[in-house]
Design a protein around this motif. Structure first.
Motif, mmCIF file in Angstrom:
data_model
loop_
_atom_site.group_PDB
_atom_site.id
_atom_site.type_symbol
_atom_site.label_atom_id
_atom_site.label_comp_id
_atom_site.label_asym_id
_atom_site.label_seq_id
_atom_site.Cartn_x
_atom_site.Cartn_y
_atom_site.Cartn_z
ATOM 1 N N ASN A 188 0.821 -1.219 0.000
ATOM 2 C CA ASN A 188 0.000 0.000 0.000
ATOM 3 C C ASN A 188 0.851 1.263 0.000
ATOM 4 O O ASN A 188 0.428 2.308 0.496
ATOM 5 C CB ASN A 188 -0.905 0.019 1.238
ATOM 6 C CG ASN A 188 -1.891 -1.120 1.227
ATOM 7 O OD1 ASN A 188 -2.321 -1.563 0.157
ATOM 8 N ND2 ASN A 188 -2.229 -1.627 2.398
ATOM 9 N N ALA A 191 -0.689 4.724 -0.811
ATOM 10 C CA ALA A 191 -1.640 5.202 0.196
ATOM 11 C C ALA A 191 -0.912 5.638 1.471
ATOM 12 O O ALA A 191 -1.335 6.581 2.150
ATOM 13 C CB ALA A 191 -2.652 4.103 0.523
ATOM 14 N N ILE A 192 0.183 4.983 1.760
ATOM 15 C CA ILE A 192 0.971 5.376 2.940
ATOM 16 C C ILE A 192 1.515 6.787 2.727
ATOM 17 O O ILE A 192 1.396 7.662 3.590
ATOM 18 C CB ILE A 192 2.145 4.393 3.186
ATOM 19 C CG1 ILE A 192 1.622 2.990 3.491
ATOM 20 C CG2 ILE A 192 3.027 4.901 4.329
ATOM 21 C CD1 ILE A 192 2.706 1.921 3.596
ATOM 22 N N ARG A 193 2.091 6.996 1.555
ATOM 23 C CA ARG A 193 2.655 8.323 1.269
ATOM 24 C C ARG A 193 1.574 9.403 1.317
ATOM 25 O O ARG A 193 1.785 10.474 1.881
ATOM 26 C CB ARG A 193 3.346 8.328 -0.095
ATOM 27 C CG ARG A 193 4.865 8.153 0.017
ATOM 28 C CD ARG A 193 5.574 8.601 -1.245
ATOM 29 N NE ARG A 193 4.991 7.963 -2.428
ATOM 30 C CZ ARG A 193 5.353 6.757 -2.871
ATOM 31 N NH1 ARG A 193 6.297 6.084 -2.248
ATOM 32 N NH2 ARG A 193 4.780 6.229 -3.940
ATOM 33 N N THR A 195 -1.187 9.405 3.010
ATOM 34 C CA THR A 195 -1.571 9.635 4.408
ATOM 35 C C THR A 195 -0.544 10.528 5.087
ATOM 36 O O THR A 195 -0.884 11.489 5.787
ATOM 37 C CB THR A 195 -1.670 8.292 5.175
ATOM 38 O OG1 THR A 195 -2.499 7.413 4.431
ATOM 39 C CG2 THR A 195 -2.226 8.494 6.566
ATOM 40 N N ALA A 196 0.726 10.223 4.868
ATOM 41 C CA ALA A 196 1.796 10.988 5.498
ATOM 42 C C ALA A 196 1.733 12.447 5.060
ATOM 43 O O ALA A 196 1.871 13.366 5.876
ATOM 44 C CB ALA A 196 3.156 10.385 5.145
#
Ligand code: SF4
Lengths: 208, 475
Positions: A188, A191-193, A195-196
């Motif tokens: 993911n 999506a992690i980036r 969110t960050a």
């Protein structure tokens, strides 16, 4: 690469039992801190419950892990709040290396249960009467087979079959073979980036 | 822009950091700060190497060395080979990955839960994890902070995220004003005593109410620190002016306008007035007295003037543990803990080794001497605490009274270095765990209490109600 790692499905554990009685058995008792002065988990098994098993002069004390009849056991039966205290994964690592594949108990400390799951070890729960009956049965039948069915949430021993509880996420993770979450979560990445970047205190993967 | 959501601080911070829902039903959460230390991280770095993975967010990761570090002679190589090996391994891992490391040569080293806040790494509205159960400490700032195991450290190193199940929130409201001599430590020991060591399983604790709001940040940290002893993996206090003032000017905190903006974010993540809780517990803080433990779990506590309970008077499932604990501690039901002989006094740990703890304790110590039969030590929580305390002259105060003044580390909280109990010594300890064997000797006996009570016990050679000891000089 991470994709090569096979994560087995854990639907079912069976084998003989070992009863470990007592509430609030903390991780300091499961593996005393002095055995944590290591940089790998290898070889921790022999130190499981060390201070409960040996006195100052290294003489054996009464403890199920010392008893001949339980040496092949892989299903541990414990009471309430097992694994409380320090978050050390050394505790389930030691038990796993001693030979434990599943733990049945009244209740488990959360971090301990999470650590077990990360190793594919189910921590299933049942009420105190069920647990005590099972512990007594194991005393009488050290070679008797206990079958833990994760998906059906049952434990079968001798002529008896009882309902047990496996936490939903744990059951899914074990049964679907997604309990080792690294590869799954890594996939993911985008999506992690995102969110960050939404967070006010992170920019380009750095604290701002 | 950050999503604004409703509910408790827990709901909001969770929502802000949620990446996605995993097939297991767990949520994948972004981790804003990953703290690492020498005991639980080396195996995780090993797993990473095995899978040929890199550290995803080295700049959101910060390392320290605390558990095994000697608190006397810190010259390298360390006298203890295995400690040296762990330190060397950590040095190599952080160097390879480009992770900041507050090692002892930086002057910033200390217990992970002391250095995070003091460097401003710990901030409201963030997610913080560490392979250490007392990560709950950082919740004092309104962060969502929890301890994780080594396999989860691997996940966080590799992905910057963690898989978690959302939990329930219990609000614990401590009303009224704490009486003189009663500290944050007593509040949390009382909470654990009432709700039990597994009362918090499945919950995150939100500490609220007048008594909590009136605490300084260090007091709030002592409370959140021991959430885990109550079975709750995390605990937090909503951030407020006290929080913002404490943080302003620290290394990692933005300055000027950026600080004002950040404060707005911090305000926005406070629990809403009408937030719903899964459970609410109210405790009247004005009725508390100093609490000490009589047994071998942190829930086995009693007011210092109250009798130790009869096992028979406890709920059935607690009786056996209580009997065994009383045998181990050699205490009799019906007696009070006051007067219990002490061999060792340990003022330290991530619960109670910050500057205000040392200051308050020093005021009791001033003009007094450690009892002849007691060995007593003060272990500051970090090098910064140590320097500040030395500048204020606290070191002299303690040393003149006969305390051993050590370098920063976990020390006798868990006895992984040379600071250990011997044989069946009884220890008055400001730490958080009184498990059998915790302080390095399996026959050792630990009595948990607040820091002023620890030094009072050191002076009298027995558990003492600190309210009976006058401060010799006014502060
Ligand atoms: S001081 Fe004690 S409780 Fe705190 S991190 Fe160190 S060992 Fe753990």
């Amino acid at each position: 690469m991470s994709d090569d790692i096979e994560i087995p499905e854990v639907n079912y554990v069976s084998g003989s039992g070992v009863p470990i009685r007592g509430n609030d058995i903390d991780t300091d008792q499961i593996i005393p801190a002095r055995f944590m002065k290591v940089v790998t988990f290898d070889g921790l098994g022999q130190f499981s419950f060390f201070d409960l098993r040996f006195d100052e002069d290294d003489n054996q004390k009464d403890h199920p892990f010392n008893e001949e009849r339980y040496q092949d056991a892989n299903v541990m039966v414990v009471n309430a709040n097992f694994g409380c205290g320090s978050s050390r994964e050394h505790a389930p690592q030691a038990l796993m290396r001693w030979g434990i594949d599943a733990i049945i108990g009244e209740s488990f400390a959360e971090i301990f249960a999470g650590n077990c799951l990360a190793l594919g070890i189910p921590t299933v729960t049942a009420d105190s009467e069920t647990i005590e009956a099972l512990q007594d049965w194991v005393d009488e039948n050290p070679d008797g087979d206990i079958e833990v069915d994760i998906e059906a949430e049952t434990v079968t021993y001798g002529e008896t079959s009882v309902d047990v509880t496996v936490d939903d996420a744990q059951r899914k993770a074990l049964v679907d073979g997604v309990w080792d979450t690294t590869a799954l979560m890594k996939s993911n990445e985008e999506a992690i980036r995102d969110t960050a970047e939404r967070l006010p205190y992170v920019e380009d993967g750095k604290r701002v | 822009m950050v999503r604004v959501s409703q509910g408790t601080l827990y709901d909001k911070v969770w929502e802000n950091h949620k990446v996605t829902e995993l097939p297991t039903g767990q949520d994948q959460l972004f981790v804003g700060l990953h703290l690492i230390h020498e005991v639980t991280s080396p195996q995780a770095f090993g797993m990473l190497r095995e899978r040929e993975l890199e550290v995803a967010y080295p700049e959101l990761t910060h390392a320290t060395v605390d558990h095994i570090v000697p608190t006397s002679d810190q010259s390298r190589p360390y006298g203890d080979d295995s400690a040296e090996e762990m330190m060397a391994e950590l040095e190599e891992n952080v160097r390879d990955a480009g992770i900041d490391f507050s090692d002892p040569t930086t002057g910033d080293q200390g217990i992970v839960h002391v250095i995070g806040p003091e460097q401003g790494l710990t901030q409201p509205g963030t997610t913080i994890v560490c392979g250490d159960s007392h990560t709950s400490t950082h919740g004092a700032f309104g962060a969502l902070a929890f301890g994780i195991g080594t396999s989860q450290i691997r996940d966080v190193l590799a992905t910057g995220t963690i898989a978690m199940e959302k939990q329930k929130v219990r609000k614990i409201e401590v009303t009224g004003e704490l009486p003189d001599g009663v500290e944050a430590k007593d509040v949390i020991l009382e909470i654990i005593r009432r709700l039990g060591t597994e009362g918090g399983v499945g919950y995150v604790y939100e500490y609220a109410g007048e008594a909590i709001e009136n605490l300084d940040m260090e007091g709030r940290m002592s409370i959140c620190n021991m959430s885990i002893e109550g079975g709750a993996r995390a605990g937090y206090v909503n951030p407020d002016e006290t929080t913002y003032e404490w943080l302003e000017g620290r290394d990692e905190i933005p300055e000027g306008e950026a600080f004002e903006e950040r404060t707005e974010y911090w305000e926005s993540i406070r629990s809403d007035e009408d937030a719903e809780y899964d459970d609410v517990v109210t405790i009247d803080g004005s009725e508390l007295e100093p609490v000490v433990t009589w047994g071998t779990t942190p829930g086995q506590g009693v007011g210092v003037t109250e009798p130790i309970p009869e096992p028979e008077s406890l709920p059935e499932e607690k009786r056996d543990t209580a009997r065994r604990a009383q045998e181990h501690m050699r205490v009799e039901p019906g007696d009070t803990m006051e007067g219990y002989d002490i061999d060792v006094a340990f003022l330290g740990s991530c619960t109670n080794a910050r500057l205000p703890d040392l200051r308050r304790a020093a005021r009791i110590v001033e003009g007094r001497e450690v009892h002849d039969d007691v060995r007593a030590m003060v272990v500051p929580g970090s090098q910064r605490v140590q320097r500040a305390a030395e500048e204020e002259g606290l070191k002299e105060t303690f040393e003149e009274a006969g305390f051993d003044w050590r370098n920063a580390g976990c020390s006798m909280c868990l006895g992984m270095n040379e600071d250990q109990l011997e044989g069946d010594e009884a220890c008055a300890s400001s730490s958080n765990r009184n498990f059998v064997g915790r302080q390095g000797s399996k026959d050792g006996r630990t009595v948990l209490m607040n820091p002023r009570m620890v030094v009072a016990a050191a002076v009298n050679g027995e558990v003492t109600d600190v309210r009976d000891l006058k401060e010799v000089t006014s502060a």
